[in-house]
Write a protein that holds these residues in place. Structure first.
Motif, PDB file in Angstrom:
ATOM      1  N   LYS A  18     -96.580  38.454 -80.753  1.00  0.00           N
ATOM      2  CA  LYS A  18     -96.140  38.564 -82.148  1.00  0.00           C
ATOM      3  C   LYS A  18     -97.106  39.407 -82.969  1.00  0.00           C
ATOM      4  O   LYS A  18     -96.694  40.274 -83.735  1.00  0.00           O
ATOM      5  N   VAL A  74     -96.101  48.248 -88.176  1.00  0.00           N
ATOM      6  CA  VAL A  74     -96.700  48.943 -89.322  1.00  0.00           C
ATOM      7  C   VAL A  74     -97.156  50.331 -88.910  1.00  0.00           C
ATOM      8  O   VAL A  74     -96.970  51.307 -89.650  1.00  0.00           O
ATOM      9  N   HIS A 122    -105.386  39.474 -84.560  1.00  0.00           N
ATOM     10  CA  HIS A 122    -106.360  38.384 -84.691  1.00  0.00           C
ATOM     11  C   HIS A 122    -105.694  37.101 -85.175  1.00  0.00           C
ATOM     12  O   HIS A 122    -106.154  36.000 -84.866  1.00  0.00           O
ATOM     13  N   SER A 123    -104.624  37.250 -85.974  1.00  0.00           N
ATOM     14  CA  SER A 123    -103.956  36.081 -86.551  1.00  0.00           C
ATOM     15  C   SER A 123    -103.053  35.362 -85.558  1.00  0.00           C
ATOM     16  O   SER A 123    -102.635  34.234 -85.822  1.00  0.00           O
ATOM     17  N   PRO A 147    -102.188  33.097 -82.737  1.00  0.00           N
ATOM     18  CA  PRO A 147    -102.948  32.088 -81.967  1.00  0.00           C
ATOM     19  C   PRO A 147    -102.945  32.380 -80.468  1.00  0.00           C
ATOM     20  O   PRO A 147    -103.870  31.957 -79.768  1.00  0.00           O
ATOM     21  N   GLU A 191    -106.524  48.338 -89.856  1.00  0.00           N
ATOM     22  CA  GLU A 191    -107.062  46.995 -90.075  1.00  0.00           C
ATOM     23  C   GLU A 191    -105.924  45.984 -90.231  1.00  0.00           C
ATOM     24  O   GLU A 191    -106.060  44.828 -89.802  1.00  0.00           O
ATOM     25  N   VAL A 192    -104.813  46.395 -90.823  1.00  0.00           N
ATOM     26  CA  VAL A 192    -103.651  45.502 -90.901  1.00  0.00           C
ATOM     27  C   VAL A 192    -103.190  45.125 -89.494  1.00  0.00           C
ATOM     28  O   VAL A 192    -102.932  43.949 -89.204  1.00  0.00           O
ATOM     29  N   VAL A 194     -96.304  43.127 -84.664  1.00  0.00           N
ATOM     30  CA  VAL A 194     -96.464  43.460 -86.083  1.00  0.00           C
ATOM     31  C   VAL A 194     -97.360  44.693 -86.233  1.00  0.00           C
ATOM     32  O   VAL A 194     -97.081  45.595 -87.036  1.00  0.00           O
ATOM     33  N   ALA A 227    -107.372  51.563 -93.170  1.00  0.00           N
ATOM     34  CA  ALA A 227    -106.704  50.403 -93.772  1.00  0.00           C
ATOM     35  C   ALA A 227    -105.468  50.004 -92.962  1.00  0.00           C
ATOM     36  O   ALA A 227    -105.273  48.821 -92.668  1.00  0.00           O
ATOM     37  N   PHE A 228    -104.648  50.966 -92.599  1.00  0.00           N
ATOM     38  CA  PHE A 228    -103.464  50.624 -91.785  1.00  0.00           C
ATOM     39  C   PHE A 228    -103.882  50.035 -90.438  1.00  0.00           C
ATOM     40  O   PHE A 228    -103.261  49.079 -89.950  1.00  0.00           O
ATOM     41  N   ARG A 284    -104.938  45.150 -86.722  1.00  0.00           N
ATOM     42  CA  ARG A 284    -105.927  44.268 -86.080  1.00  0.00           C
ATOM     43  C   ARG A 284    -105.846  42.851 -86.638  1.00  0.00           C
ATOM     44  O   ARG A 284    -105.923  41.864 -85.899  1.00  0.00           O
ATOM     45  N   ALA A 285    -105.664  42.753 -87.958  1.00  0.00           N
ATOM     46  CA  ALA A 285    -105.556  41.419 -88.576  1.00  0.00           C
ATOM     47  C   ALA A 285    -104.345  40.677 -88.019  1.00  0.00           C
ATOM     48  O   ALA A 285    -104.401  39.464 -87.792  1.00  0.00           O
ATOM     49  N   ALA A 286    -103.257  41.392 -87.786  1.00  0.00           N
ATOM     50  CA  ALA A 286    -102.060  40.758 -87.228  1.00  0.00           C
ATOM     51  C   ALA A 286    -102.351  40.229 -85.824  1.00  0.00           C
ATOM     52  O   ALA A 286    -101.946  39.117 -85.468  1.00  0.00           O
ATOM     53  N   ARG A 311    -110.338  50.964 -83.246  1.00  0.00           N
ATOM     54  CA  ARG A 311    -111.735  51.037 -83.695  1.00  0.00           C
ATOM     55  C   ARG A 311    -112.328  52.423 -83.414  1.00  0.00           C
ATOM     56  O   ARG A 311    -112.990  53.005 -84.277  1.00  0.00           O
TER      57      ARG A 311
END
Lengths: 384, 384
Positions: A223, A231, A204-205, A207, A197-198, A227, A194-195, A200-202, A290
């Motif tokens: 950026k 975390v 991926h987010s 631009p 994935e946060v 992030v 879960a941590f 990776r989401a940052a 991953r």
């Protein structure tokens, strides 16, 4: 082979190149395979004193020397050197940048190749295949053979490095005399995934990540990667360590004004994030997190962790830190139970420390004595 | 007063408006002050049966009814109702959206006003002042007075709601007969601040945030706010809860292929992030996390937590959950020690639960019995 992509300074890493490449767990073969590495100490005539150090998620092969990008000391310089636990007078130490990394080994930053190994003039980026901890270990095995080493005196590493240690012992039991998995686990937990994935989401987010093709405009997703680092960094420290280091102290102010107040812990985290992006590649971060998430040694052995070690002659030294909540002691105990069930030679110590997961990198004299003693005992037994 | 900005559905919240506004801890006065609220049950003739419920960071006043934006049940519907611990046959329950929130109370989404209280035709956005937990409580006090209630039978809340409970008891001791701070602490720790800062950094990093002026193009910083929610959500659950709910199960696959594998815990977190952005305002998230970080009740009383409660007649019921690592039991124990040092009437229970911080919202019969019993005992004593 490739040049690093634009936003990173060029570093002439020492490396071994294997033109025939490496067959990966995902079914793909990646060729050529490059393994960037550093060594410390000298290999003895019997080639019996080699100790492989496996680095963690954001570590690299610059274990005990000035880092070529940051100019800072090596990440384990406190325990590597003459007379130290990883004694360069006695051992020949090797550390390789992991497959998928960004410090010279084959990874997303390096030049993409076709099935015949021909360079395609652009980095792998997100076309880089998903690799596993076992793939990383297979690449290290190729390096060990390249260096003429059939059996390692020891394999040592913390966190993701400890996962590699376990995979070494399970996959190449005859090539590992002594294994020291530190602050690690035989699988990545739901919370750990879960941590990640946060993070990776940052990325991926951001631009500037541009679907992984950020090299095209010479920018990096600074950026998002920052992030992700922030975390992750919290998870490396204990609550006690954060409280001791920062508490609720304010940066440049004695008391809260409720206007522009910034807590010291915030500016520290921001600094950690901003410096990380100058040395680490975002696509590598995605690839390596991953690989850690995939890691489940029991699942590789029919769901039975003990089966991974059945019949092993390797000597194990398992260690954990009492305040580590990312890889808690319970995970090490589960590992020790499986090693016991496999009738393996294993010792275990939980080090009392309030420094959290990062304790394995810090000044922990009890840990250093225990690790050094284990390795020295194994070397004595081998007559090294 | 203002209309919500474009990206949010318009909701006609019930609210009280105070034209003279509210003086804030930062020194600014915000006027007018709007407090959106919901009530359940009936106020008795003696006006002695009112219980104020204080919501947490991302909660709101829709405690026990269908949420107007999500269509889901109220966040504490399991304990509010006839015969339940928060018994609507006996108590008059009030819950107000916090100052700085985004469900109708004065906050960053509402129309900015000048010093004379005139609307400026645009939302506050990041011009909204930094507010404190005490400011939130002052706004709630205005609402209580507006409803004709001089003394509350009880003030109840978990997490940030618990901070408000403590602030109520410290600031208006004569107005609080019984206080139930749940899964909370008398200050925000360095680790808590650190996790909040990650969320804020994710929002700040989203180009759609546009320095807080996202209403100008009708977009919201959905990716940044989603990442903020993801990391926060992990802290609300225990490792055990995540392992029990998800373990290492894959979404739509039996075994790892190392190709497009997604763990269930990942898709769950992404879902939590994506649904959150449809109901919550990013600038509110920044404002409220700051307010929590600022909270330090001892610092408001010369560094002595006991001084916050000296001479209090309020009855306290402090509760924590054994697997809550965001507001661990140690924080509640510190609070109880301070209450004891102030010779306050206090009872304390640590509820055995493996559900983490969120346990206070979930099915925990022991907790519900204890909370209900405390409130009923206090009501008996008041003859309610």
């Amino acid at each position: 082979m490739s040049a690093p992509i634009a936003p990173f300074p060029q570093v002439d890493h020492q490396r071994a190149v294997f033109p025939d490449g490496l067959a990966l767990d995902c079914g793909m073969t990646i060729a050529p395979l490059a393994v960037a590495y550093r060594t410390y100490g000298r290999l003895n005539a019997a080639r019996s004193n080699a100790v492989l150090i496996c680095h963690a998620l954001t570590g690299d092969q610059y274990v005990a020397e000035t880092h070529p990008l940051t100019g800072r000391a090596g990440w384990w310089e406190n325990i590597v050197g003459p007379g130290r636990p990883l004694d360069t007078d006695r051992y020949f130490l090797i550390c390789a940048n992991v497959l998928g990394g960004c410090m010279g080994s084959t990874g997303p930053r390096e030049e993409k190749t076709d099935a015949a190994g021909r360079g395609l003039g652009r980095p792998w980026g997100t076309d880089f295949p998903n690799v596993t901890i076992r793939d990383m270990v297979r690449a290290q095995k190729r390096l060990a053979e390249h260096l003429g080493i059939e059996r390692l005196l020891g394999v040592v590493g913390g966190s993701m490095g400890g996962m590699q240690v376990l995979e070494w012992a399970a996959t190449y039991p005859d090539a590992v005399f002594a294994a020291a998995p530190i602050a690690t686990a035989a699988h990545h937990s739901a919370q750990n995934i879960a941590f990640h994935e946060v993070g990776r989401a940052a990325i991926h987010s951001d631009p500037d990540w541009r679907g992984g093709r950020y090299w095209e405009d010479g920018r990096v997703p600074a950026k998002g990667l920052s992030v992700a680092r922030m975390v992750a960094h919290i998870t490396y420290l204990s609550e006690q360590a954060l409280t001791r280091k920062f508490g609720r102290r304010l940066r440049g102010a004695a008391a809260l004004t409720f206007l522009e107040d910034v807590f010291e812990v915030e500016s520290y985290l921001r600094y950690q994030g901003s410096t990380f992006v100058r040395r680490f590649d975002a696509n590598s971060y995605l690839t390596i997190t991953r690989a850690m998430d995939y890691f489940d040694l029991a699942a590789e052995h029919g769901g039975d962790l003990a089966a991974a070690f059945r019949g092993t002659k390797t000597r194990f030294f398992v260690s954990s830190f009492s305040s580590d909540w990312l890889f808690p002691t319970a995970e090490s105990r589960a590992l020790v139970r499986a090693l016991n069930a496999a009738a393996a030679n294993v010792s275990f110590v939980e080090i009392e420390s309030d420094k959290g997961h990062d304790a394995f990198l810090l000044e922990e004299p009890d840990f250093h004595r225990a690790l050094g003693g284990f390795l020295a005992g194994c070397a004595d037994r081998l007559g090294v």
